[in-house]
Design a protein around this motif. Structure first.
Motif, PDB file in Angstrom:
ATOM      1  N   ARG A   1       0.801  -1.232   0.000  1.00  0.00           N
ATOM      2  CA  ARG A   1       0.000   0.000   0.000  1.00  0.00           C
ATOM      3  C   ARG A   1       0.828   1.272   0.000  1.00  0.00           C
ATOM      4  NH1 ARG A   1      -5.802  -0.405   2.212  1.00  0.00           N
ATOM      5  NH2 ARG A   1      -6.346  -2.349   1.174  1.00  0.00           N
ATOM      6  N   ASP A   2       2.052   1.187   0.502  1.00  0.00           N
ATOM      7  CA  ASP A   2       2.822   2.418   0.679  1.00  0.00           C
ATOM      8  C   ASP A   2       4.310   2.105   0.574  1.00  0.00           C
ATOM      9  OD1 ASP A   2       4.196   4.658   2.207  1.00  0.00           O
ATOM     10  OD2 ASP A   2       2.112   5.319   2.387  1.00  0.00           O
ATOM     11  N   GLU A   3       5.023   2.922  -0.172  1.00  0.00           N
ATOM     12  CA  GLU A   3       6.462   2.694  -0.359  1.00  0.00           C
ATOM     13  C   GLU A   3       7.270   2.903   0.918  1.00  0.00           C
ATOM     14  OE1 GLU A   3       7.515   7.144  -2.087  1.00  0.00           O
ATOM     15  OE2 GLU A   3       7.168   5.495  -3.478  1.00  0.00           O
ATOM     16  N   ARG A   4       6.647   3.460   1.946  1.00  0.00           N
ATOM     17  CA  ARG A   4       7.348   3.615   3.229  1.00  0.00           C
ATOM     18  C   ARG A   4       7.360   2.332   4.038  1.00  0.00           C
ATOM     19  NH1 ARG A   4       3.880   8.558   5.344  1.00  0.00           N
ATOM     20  NH2 ARG A   4       2.358   7.294   4.225  1.00  0.00           N
ATOM     21  N   LEU A   5       6.680   1.283   3.531  1.00  0.00           N
ATOM     22  CA  LEU A   5       6.575   0.011   4.243  1.00  0.00           C
ATOM     23  C   LEU A   5       7.326  -1.092   3.513  1.00  0.00           C
ATOM     24  CD1 LEU A   5       2.762   0.092   5.093  1.00  0.00           C
ATOM     25  CD2 LEU A   5       4.668   0.567   6.642  1.00  0.00           C
ATOM     26  N   ARG A   6       7.921  -1.979   4.293  1.00  0.00           N
ATOM     27  CA  ARG A   6       8.654  -3.131   3.776  1.00  0.00           C
ATOM     28  C   ARG A   6       8.350  -4.334   4.650  1.00  0.00           C
ATOM     29  NH1 ARG A   6      13.440  -4.381   1.068  1.00  0.00           N
ATOM     30  NH2 ARG A   6      13.638  -2.207   0.479  1.00  0.00           N
ATOM     31  N   VAL A   7       8.109  -5.488   4.009  1.00  0.00           N
ATOM     32  CA  VAL A   7       7.899  -6.727   4.765  1.00  0.00           C
ATOM     33  C   VAL A   7       9.212  -7.160   5.391  1.00  0.00           C
ATOM     34  CG1 VAL A   7       7.347  -9.187   4.595  1.00  0.00           C
ATOM     35  CG2 VAL A   7       5.922  -7.515   3.406  1.00  0.00           C
ATOM     36  N   PHE A   8       9.143  -7.523   6.649  1.00  0.00           N
ATOM     37  CA  PHE A   8      10.281  -8.091   7.379  1.00  0.00           C
ATOM     38  C   PHE A   8       9.822  -9.407   7.979  1.00  0.00           C
ATOM     39  CE2 PHE A   8      12.260  -8.651  11.603  1.00  0.00           C
ATOM     40  CZ  PHE A   8      13.547  -8.915  11.176  1.00  0.00           C
ATOM     41  N   ASP A   9      10.523 -10.485   7.669  1.00  0.00           N
ATOM     42  CA  ASP A   9      10.129 -11.805   8.151  1.00  0.00           C
ATOM     43  C   ASP A   9      11.063 -12.266   9.265  1.00  0.00           C
ATOM     44  OD1 ASP A   9       9.256 -14.360   8.583  1.00  0.00           O
ATOM     45  OD2 ASP A   9       9.444 -14.998   6.496  1.00  0.00           O
ATOM     46  N   PRO A  10      10.615 -12.207  10.517  1.00  0.00           N
ATOM     47  CA  PRO A  10      11.438 -12.653  11.639  1.00  0.00           C
ATOM     48  C   PRO A  10      11.813 -14.131  11.563  1.00  0.00           C
ATOM     49  CG  PRO A  10       9.607 -11.321  12.428  1.00  0.00           C
ATOM     50  CD  PRO A  10       9.350 -11.621  10.976  1.00  0.00           C
ATOM     51  N   GLU A  11      11.085 -14.909  10.767  1.00  0.00           N
ATOM     52  CA  GLU A  11      11.433 -16.321  10.613  1.00  0.00           C
ATOM     53  C   GLU A  11      12.824 -16.493  10.012  1.00  0.00           C
ATOM     54  OE1 GLU A  11       8.596 -18.750   8.548  1.00  0.00           O
ATOM     55  OE2 GLU A  11       7.343 -18.918  10.326  1.00  0.00           O
ATOM     56  N   GLY A  12      13.245 -15.542   9.189  1.00  0.00           N
ATOM     57  CA  GLY A  12      14.583 -15.623   8.601  1.00  0.00           C
ATOM     58  C   GLY A  12      15.661 -15.708   9.669  1.00  0.00           C
ATOM     59  N   VAL A  13      15.487 -14.951  10.735  1.00  0.00           N
ATOM     60  CA  VAL A  13      16.422 -15.001  11.860  1.00  0.00           C
ATOM     61  C   VAL A  13      16.351 -16.383  12.513  1.00  0.00           C
ATOM     62  CG1 VAL A  13      17.050 -13.979  14.088  1.00  0.00           C
ATOM     63  CG2 VAL A  13      16.248 -12.508  12.222  1.00  0.00           C
ATOM     64  N   GLY A  14      15.138 -16.907  12.619  1.00  0.00           N
ATOM     65  CA  GLY A  14      14.952 -18.239  13.197  1.00  0.00           C
ATOM     66  C   GLY A  14      15.627 -19.325  12.377  1.00  0.00           C
ATOM     67  N   TYR A  15      15.513 -19.239  11.047  1.00  0.00           N
ATOM     68  CA  TYR A  15      16.145 -20.242  10.181  1.00  0.00           C
ATOM     69  C   TYR A  15      17.665 -20.187  10.314  1.00  0.00           C
ATOM     70  CZ  TYR A  15      11.540 -20.614   8.022  1.00  0.00           C
ATOM     71  OH  TYR A  15      10.196 -20.786   7.798  1.00  0.00           O
ATOM     72  N   LEU A  16      18.206 -18.988  10.402  1.00  0.00           N
ATOM     73  CA  LEU A  16      19.646 -18.826  10.580  1.00  0.00           C
ATOM     74  C   LEU A  16      20.096 -19.503  11.876  1.00  0.00           C
ATOM     75  CD1 LEU A  16      22.235 -16.572   9.791  1.00  0.00           C
ATOM     76  CD2 LEU A  16      21.483 -16.012  12.098  1.00  0.00           C
ATOM     77  N   LEU A  17      19.363 -19.246  12.952  1.00  0.00           N
ATOM     78  CA  LEU A  17      19.715 -19.835  14.250  1.00  0.00           C
ATOM     79  C   LEU A  17      19.492 -21.338  14.276  1.00  0.00           C
ATOM     80  CD1 LEU A  17      18.359 -17.094  16.650  1.00  0.00           C
ATOM     81  CD2 LEU A  17      20.762 -17.668  16.210  1.00  0.00           C
ATOM     82  N   ARG A  18      18.420 -21.795  13.654  1.00  0.00           N
ATOM     83  CA  ARG A  18      18.143 -23.234  13.618  1.00  0.00           C
ATOM     84  C   ARG A  18      19.313 -23.972  12.974  1.00  0.00           C
ATOM     85  NH1 ARG A  18      13.639 -24.801   9.712  1.00  0.00           N
ATOM     86  NH2 ARG A  18      15.360 -24.312   8.340  1.00  0.00           N
ATOM     87  N   ASP A  19      19.847 -23.409  11.906  1.00  0.00           N
ATOM     88  CA  ASP A  19      20.988 -24.030  11.229  1.00  0.00           C
ATOM     89  C   ASP A  19      22.271 -23.887  12.044  1.00  0.00           C
ATOM     90  OD1 ASP A  19      19.241 -24.687   9.188  1.00  0.00           O
ATOM     91  OD2 ASP A  19      19.895 -23.048   7.872  1.00  0.00           O
ATOM     92  N   ALA A  20      22.492 -22.693  12.592  1.00  0.00           N
ATOM     93  CA  ALA A  20      23.728 -22.442  13.344  1.00  0.00           C
ATOM     94  C   ALA A  20      23.752 -23.173  14.678  1.00  0.00           C
ATOM     95  CB  ALA A  20      23.909 -20.940  13.574  1.00  0.00           C
ATOM     96  N   LEU A  21      22.575 -23.444  15.250  1.00  0.00           N
ATOM     97  CA  LEU A  21      22.487 -24.081  16.563  1.00  0.00           C
ATOM     98  C   LEU A  21      21.826 -25.454  16.473  1.00  0.00           C
ATOM     99  CD1 LEU A  21      21.317 -20.946  18.598  1.00  0.00           C
ATOM    100  CD2 LEU A  21      23.641 -21.847  18.372  1.00  0.00           C
ATOM    101  N   ALA A  22      22.065 -26.130  15.370  1.00  0.00           N
ATOM    102  CA  ALA A  22      21.413 -27.429  15.131  1.00  0.00           C
ATOM    103  C   ALA A  22      21.669 -28.431  16.254  1.00  0.00           C
ATOM    104  CB  ALA A  22      21.868 -27.994  13.791  1.00  0.00           C
ATOM    105  N   ASP A  23      22.788 -28.284  16.942  1.00  0.00           N
ATOM    106  CA  ASP A  23      23.094 -29.197  18.042  1.00  0.00           C
ATOM    107  C   ASP A  23      22.421 -28.768  19.356  1.00  0.00           C
ATOM    108  OD1 ASP A  23      24.790 -26.945  18.023  1.00  0.00           O
ATOM    109  OD2 ASP A  23      26.318 -27.987  19.194  1.00  0.00           O
ATOM    110  N   HIS A  24      21.636 -27.707  19.315  1.00  0.00           N
ATOM    111  CA  HIS A  24      20.847 -27.223  20.461  1.00  0.00           C
ATOM    112  C   HIS A  24      19.389 -27.198  20.023  1.00  0.00           C
ATOM    113  CE1 HIS A  24      24.342 -25.902  22.815  1.00  0.00           C
ATOM    114  NE2 HIS A  24      24.864 -25.622  21.646  1.00  0.00           N
ATOM    115  N   GLU A  25      18.804 -28.346  19.867  1.00  0.00           N
ATOM    116  CA  GLU A  25      17.475 -28.477  19.286  1.00  0.00           C
ATOM    117  C   GLU A  25      16.386 -27.936  20.212  1.00  0.00           C
ATOM    118  OE1 GLU A  25      14.798 -32.069  17.558  1.00  0.00           O
ATOM    119  OE2 GLU A  25      16.971 -32.185  17.245  1.00  0.00           O
TER     120      GLU A  25
END
Length: 183
Positions: free
Chosen positions: A26-50
């Motif tokens: 609706r507006d160029e001042r807005l951008r989608v940000f997906d916090p899941e991306g941070v989760g995927y990074l951590l899931r991979d980096a901390l795979a041994d901490h399930e």
């Protein structure tokens, strides 16, 4: 305040992703940000901490505000974060972290009748493998609903609304907030 973070919360099948995506268009001042991306990074980096959900990582709750801040700072835009956060303590950590970085959080909860949400989850063809996990979290949402709606700036029931009507209701609040910031 640096920017507005419009956090679209709720549970699966409520219409969060559709609402957030339409809102950002609706507006160029807005951008989608997906916090899941941070989760995927951590899931991979901390795979041994399930963990059963990456939100259980304290690192996720600390990093999401930092990454959101960096994206908002770099782009100069306000963000539309689309993520179900059903744990009140986790929600408070995220809001406090964003506030410490100078961001205002507009908390929007999109919900629907439980039977409608279950039907939407069942008919979703995009992520069929997550079907059971999503259905199982409907009860968790029901338990979290009281604090979520109390903490929300806006609650929209999408049961009998089109995605555009839901987005119109959210946009009215967001447009007002963006105008206040510009003025």
């Amino acid at each position: 305040m640096r920017s507005v973070i419009v956090w679209v919360n709720g549970t699966f099948g409520a219409g969060k992703t559709t609402t957030g995506t339409l809102l950002a268009k609706r507006d160029e001042r807005l951008r989608v940000f997906d916090p899941e991306g941070v989760g995927y990074l951590l899931r991979d980096a901390l795979a041994d901490h399930e963990v059963s959900d990456f939100q259980h990582y304290e690192s996720w709750r600390r990093l999401v505000p930092v990454v959101a801040d960096e994206v908002a700072r770099f782009t100069g835009q306000s963000l539309v974060a689309i993520q179900a956060v059903l744990d009140e303590g986790y929600w408070r950590e995220l809001v406090d972290g964003l506030a410490r970085l100078g961001h205002e959080v507009l908390h929007v909860v999109v919900e629907a009748d439980p039977a409608v949400m279950a039907e939407r989850i069942e008919s979703d063809q995009v992520e069929r493998s997550a079907r059971r996990w999503r259905l199982d979290h409907l009860a968790t949402y029901a338990g979290a609903r009281a604090w979520m709606t109390a903490a929300a700036d806006l609650v929209v029931d999408s049961t009998h609304l089109t995605p555009e009507q839901v987005t119109d209701r959210v946009w009215a609040l967001v447009a007002e907030r963006l105008a206040t910031r510009a003025g």
